[in-house]
Enzyme design. Structure first.
Site, short mmCIF file in Angstrom:
data_model
loop_
_atom_site.label_atom_id
_atom_site.label_comp_id
_atom_site.label_asym_id
_atom_site.label_seq_id
_atom_site.Cartn_x
_atom_site.Cartn_y
_atom_site.Cartn_z
CD GLU A 198 -1.30 -2.33 2.12
OE1 GLU A 198 -2.08 -2.96 2.85
OE2 GLU A 198 -0.09 -2.62 2.01
NE ARG A 221 18.45 -27.75 -4.30
CZ ARG A 221 19.60 -28.38 -4.50
NH1 ARG A 221 20.71 -27.67 -4.68
NH2 ARG A 221 19.65 -29.70 -4.52
#
EC number: 3.5.4.26
Length: 350
Positions: free
Chosen positions: A53, A189
């Site tokens: 935001e 990974r």
């Protein structure tokens, strides 16, 4: 697709950009719309930095437009002080009159409090737009905060006849992946906080468990070594990446990046490992082997996704691949000439 769904969909696109960097925070995207025109966008880039935001609001060139705009957010704006101030307070301060939210934040310090704060300030709030998609986006965050354990992904490669390797006491393992599917493994990974193997895999394969064929961080390495019989010259103990060794008794530390953690092997060790990882705020775990360890996770119901590479090679005998019930398989795709089977074991409450 409704207008609200269109903009929340854009929030999801933005949020995925933070995949490898936001943990233990969730991925979040935000879009600011003024009279059906996007005037601001943002996503949570990295843990400890500005939330979606904030970044979206900062991107707006004319802040006067905020007073007539709608902010769309994939996840409920936070209402508490953490590493950054509450996003709900910023929305109120900027006098944005309407907020559309994908899903409620499962984190106990938020969990509806951000929505309540916004509504008390007189802001119109809509909740639950593309809710299932938004919850899927943060499934690791939800699992960690509701089930109190990491989100667990199982991974292995198997032959066409269902074996992961030949029976051997030494030498190199049978290569079932090709260079491109190996790259996919390294991508996985980079997307996980930690990676786990058993003692037998560590001893025979001597893996480094690092991210090499993809850009991204190395996961924390985990290995089970009950009696501390693994040689100290293995790649796991090279001191380059943080490594946890689960054992019966913890010795003194050989270096700063290797930590020994005592478990009670007279009891089931998997719940104990889950508790340790939860306390260490490890939100996602990739289990790469061996077969017995992978099957133990499956049998215990301690898994959320599985990625299985099916190679065309036939071994005829050897180490049997783990087995998952067919009802858990959601899709099969062909990647780089190899079949990748995707199994899902959903344990998150809808």
């Amino acid at each position: 697709m409704t207008k609200d769904e269109k903009y929340i969909s854009r929030c999801l696109q933005l949020a995925y950009n933070g995949l490898c960097n936001t943990a233990p925070n969730p991925m979040v995207g935000a879009v600011i719309v003024y009279h059906d025109t996007i005037i601001g966008e943002g996503y949570h880039i990295r843990c400890g930095e500005a939330h979606a935001e904030v970044n979206a609001i900062r991107s707006v060139k004319d802040e006067n437009l905020l007073k007539e705009s709608t902010i769309y957010v994939s996840l409920e704006p936070c209402s508490h002080y953490g590493k950054t101030p509450p996003c709900a307070d910023l929305i109120i301060e900027k006098r944005i009159p309407k907020v559309v939210i994908g899903c409620i934040d499962p984190y106990s310090q938020v969990a509806g409090k951000g929505i309540e704060k916004l509504r008390k300030a007189g802001i119109e709030v809509t909740v639950g737009v593309l809710e299932e998609e938004c919850r899927h986006l943060i499934r690791r965050f939800i699992t960690f905060n509701t089930l109190k354990r990491p989100y667990i992904t199982l991974k292995w490669a198997e032959s066409a006849d269902g074996f992961i390797d030949i029976n051997r006491t030494g030498g190199k393992p049978i290569i079932l992946s090709n260079p491109l599917t190996s790259m996919l493994v390294h991508k996985k990974r980079a997307e996980h906080d930690a990676i786990l193997v058993g003692r037998h895999t560590a001893l025979l394969d001597n893996p480094s468990l690092s991210t090499r064929n993809w850009y991204g961080k190395h996961p924390v390495r985990l290995v089970i070594d009950k009696e501390l019989t693994l040689p100290r010259d293995l790649e796991l103990f090279n001191g380059k990446i943080k490594t946890f060794v689960f054992t019966r008794e913890s010795p003194c530390q050989p270096n700063a990046l290797t930590e020994y953690i005592s478990l009670d092997f007279n009891k089931d060790i998997l719940p104990q490992i889950m508790e340790v990882l939860y306390q260490k705020k490890i939100q996602s775990l990739l289990v790469e082997g061996g077969s017995i360890l992978l099957q133990s996770f499956i049998d215990s119901g301690l898994w959320d996704e599985a990625f299985i590479e099916k190679a065309p090679l036939r071994l005829n005998n050897g180490i049997q691949a783990p087995s998952i019930q067919k009802k858990h398989f959601k899709l099969n795709k062909i990647y780089f000439g190899r079949e990748i089977m995707h199994a899902v074991h959903s344990q998150i409450q809808r």
